[in-house]
Design a protein around this motif. Structure first.
Motif, PDB file in Angstrom:
ATOM      1  N   GLY A 155       0.814  -1.208   0.000  1.00  0.00           N
ATOM      2  CA  GLY A 155       0.000   0.000   0.000  1.00  0.00           C
ATOM      3  C   GLY A 155       0.850   1.261   0.000  1.00  0.00           C
ATOM      4  N   GLU A 156       0.179   2.412   0.062  1.00  0.00           N
ATOM      5  CA  GLU A 156       0.903   3.677   0.017  1.00  0.00           C
ATOM      6  C   GLU A 156       1.694   3.914   1.298  1.00  0.00           C
ATOM      7  N   ALA A 157       2.850   4.544   1.123  1.00  0.00           N
ATOM      8  CA  ALA A 157       3.688   4.927   2.269  1.00  0.00           C
ATOM      9  C   ALA A 157       3.912   6.436   2.207  1.00  0.00           C
ATOM     10  N   ALA A 158       3.582   7.140   3.294  1.00  0.00           N
ATOM     11  CA  ALA A 158       3.761   8.589   3.353  1.00  0.00           C
ATOM     12  C   ALA A 158       5.216   8.904   3.697  1.00  0.00           C
ATOM     13  N   VAL A 159       5.821   9.790   2.898  1.00  0.00           N
ATOM     14  CA  VAL A 159       7.239  10.122   3.061  1.00  0.00           C
ATOM     15  C   VAL A 159       7.381  11.637   3.127  1.00  0.00           C
ATOM     16  N   THR A 160       8.154  12.117   4.086  1.00  0.00           N
ATOM     17  CA  THR A 160       8.465  13.540   4.200  1.00  0.00           C
ATOM     18  C   THR A 160       9.902  13.787   3.772  1.00  0.00           C
ATOM     19  N   ILE A 161      10.075  14.675   2.779  1.00  0.00           N
ATOM     20  CA  ILE A 161      11.405  15.033   2.292  1.00  0.00           C
ATOM     21  C   ILE A 161      11.819  16.321   2.972  1.00  0.00           C
ATOM     22  N   GLU A 162      12.873  16.259   3.754  1.00  0.00           N
ATOM     23  CA  GLU A 162      13.347  17.437   4.454  1.00  0.00           C
ATOM     24  C   GLU A 162      14.046  18.393   3.483  1.00  0.00           C
ATOM     25  N   PRO A 163      13.917  19.725   3.704  1.00  0.00           N
ATOM     26  CA  PRO A 163      14.637  20.689   2.853  1.00  0.00           C
ATOM     27  C   PRO A 163      16.145  20.437   2.903  1.00  0.00           C
ATOM     28  N   GLY A 164      16.779  20.528   1.755  1.00  0.00           N
ATOM     29  CA  GLY A 164      18.226  20.326   1.692  1.00  0.00           C
ATOM     30  C   GLY A 164      18.637  18.876   1.593  1.00  0.00           C
ATOM     31  N   THR A 165      17.709  17.983   1.219  1.00  0.00           N
ATOM     32  CA  THR A 165      18.035  16.568   1.075  1.00  0.00           C
ATOM     33  C   THR A 165      19.057  16.369  -0.039  1.00  0.00           C
ATOM     34  N   GLN A 166      20.046  15.498   0.201  1.00  0.00           N
ATOM     35  CA  GLN A 166      21.120  15.247  -0.752  1.00  0.00           C
ATOM     36  C   GLN A 166      20.973  13.864  -1.395  1.00  0.00           C
ATOM     37  N   SER A 167      21.555  13.714  -2.577  1.00  0.00           N
ATOM     38  CA  SER A 167      21.617  12.389  -3.186  1.00  0.00           C
ATOM     39  C   SER A 167      22.362  11.423  -2.262  1.00  0.00           C
ATOM     40  N   GLY A 168      21.813  10.255  -2.081  1.00  0.00           N
ATOM     41  CA  GLY A 168      22.425   9.256  -1.202  1.00  0.00           C
ATOM     42  C   GLY A 168      21.844   9.260   0.195  1.00  0.00           C
ATOM     43  N   ASP A 169      21.080  10.314   0.564  1.00  0.00           N
ATOM     44  CA  ASP A 169      20.405  10.291   1.855  1.00  0.00           C
ATOM     45  C   ASP A 169      19.367   9.165   1.864  1.00  0.00           C
ATOM     46  N   VAL A 170      19.116   8.593   3.034  1.00  0.00           N
ATOM     47  CA  VAL A 170      18.158   7.503   3.170  1.00  0.00           C
ATOM     48  C   VAL A 170      17.002   7.948   4.053  1.00  0.00           C
ATOM     49  N   VAL A 171      15.805   7.808   3.514  1.00  0.00           N
ATOM     50  CA  VAL A 171      14.586   8.107   4.260  1.00  0.00           C
ATOM     51  C   VAL A 171      14.013   6.778   4.754  1.00  0.00           C
ATOM     52  N   THR A 172      13.795   6.670   6.056  1.00  0.00           N
ATOM     53  CA  THR A 172      13.317   5.421   6.657  1.00  0.00           C
ATOM     54  C   THR A 172      11.853   5.536   7.049  1.00  0.00           C
TER      55      THR A 172
END
Length: 366
Positions: free
Chosen positions: A279-296
């Protein structure tokens, strides 16, 4: 030594069935329980030995080629002389049972990553041996039953007198007429050919446990082939293989994937809903996110094997730099650059590359 064919009173071209009939006729006449004379005992020994040789295709071939007594003598026969069986131990006592345990079987089942998250129920089709529906494992044609062997009297064994270095020794050996069963099936079931089982394709429900991985095996007791003579079933072993998924992979009970993010969302931050496996997963992208960062996303991974706890969904970010800009967009980017006054390009710490960074960050995440 007398010719084995002459001993049984058959020609050298006799069929196995003719040899068996001749042996049974002579055995009924000469068996010690019927004819106690010494001459009959000696003839019974010779008849039994002749049948043992001629009823075995390999021994008969060796005998026909001039192999003499075909299998007599040697160290193993010393053990046979004393213990009544083959080399290495004592012979069986009493008649054999026709019912034997069935063979174990193993099948491989492919499962999807979605099925691994919570577990699932599948149906698999196997080609296996099942109980004969006509004779129900009795091996006999309906209305008939096995009859007592008239050679061994139902004992499954006969006495044999063997001349050895230590004198004449009387030993017990499986009856050649009934093959040691003590009974003879005169009217075998036509459906199964007297085996008590038939081959059949059947469908088996299989519970796929959550958290399994490729190579995980599960044992289903009694799920294998039914044994000869309607004997108990063997076991069924199921080996699972988790199929490849184009988007998600796994690390233990964690699910791993990557997410492409626009440059503006990376700078300003954003909220997004992603299509996870469950199903859908809600994700928050923080300002200034960089390539390679991992959102859990906690608790959206795989439920562990024999556990109620789920792993996490870990999303590696890939910031996408636009390659085609309109004149207006290009002017705005130049204005942003002049306002920020960033440092010019310069050498920095060695980077392993985007996917190397993702791998390291995945495994550093707790």
């Amino acid at each position: 030594m007398a010719d084995h064919y002459e001993t049984l009173g058959v020609s050298r071209e006799a069929t196995p069935e003719e040899i068996k009939k001749a042996y049974r006729r002579l055995a009924r006449e000469l068996h010690p329980d019927v004819n106690p004379s010494e001459d009959a005992a000696e003839r019974f020994k010779n008849v039994t030995h002749a049948y043992d040789v001629l009823s075995d295709p390999e021994q008969r071939q060796r005998y026909d080629l001039g192999g003499g007594q075909a299998g007599m003598g040697g160290f193993g026969d010393i053990f046979e002389t004393f213990f009544g069986g083959g080399f290495g131990g004592a012979g069986q006592r009493g008649p054999r049972s026709r019912a034997e345990r069935g063979e174990d079987a193993m099948i491989r089942v492919d499962v999807s990553l979605e099925e691994v998250i919570f577990g699932a129920q599948r149906e698999v089709t196997v080609n296996t041996a099942v109980l004969c529906g006509v004779c129900q494992g009795s091996c006999c044609q309906p209305g008939t039953h096995p009859v007592t062997c008239d050679v061994c009297g139902g004992q499954g064994q006969v006495q044999r007198q063997v001349r050895s270095l230590f004198g004449n020794v009387v030993t017990m050996h499986p009856c050649g007429s009934c093959q040691g069963y003590g009974t003879v099936i005169e009217h075998p079931c036509v459906e199964c050919g007297g085996k008590g089982r038939v081959r059949e394709r059947r469908t088996i429900p299989v519970d796929v446990p959550s958290g399994i991985d490729t190579g995980t095996r599960m044992q289903m007791r009694g799920g294998g082939e039914v044994g000869p003579g309607g004997g108990p079933n063997g076991d069924l072993f199921i080996e699972f293989r988790v199929m490849h998924h184009d988007i998600f992979s796994r690390d233990g009970n964690d699910l791993l994937c990557t997410m492409q993010l626009s440059m503006t969302d990376a700078v300003l931050g954003a909220d997004a809903k992603l299509a996870a496996l469950d199903g859908e997963a809600a994700v928050t992208i923080e300002p200034g996110t960089q390539s390679g960062d991992v959102v859990t996303v906690r608790g959206r991974g795989i439920q562990g094997l024999r556990s109620t706890t789920r792993g996490d969904l870990k999303i590696a970010v890939q910031v996408v730099t636009p390659t085609k800009l309109s004149s207006r967009e290009r002017d705005l980017v130049r204005q942003l650059a002049s306002l920020r006054k960033d440092e010019p390009p310069h050498l920095g710490e060695f980077q392993q590359g985007f996917f190397g960074k993702i791998r390291d960050r995945f495994f550093r995440q707790g």
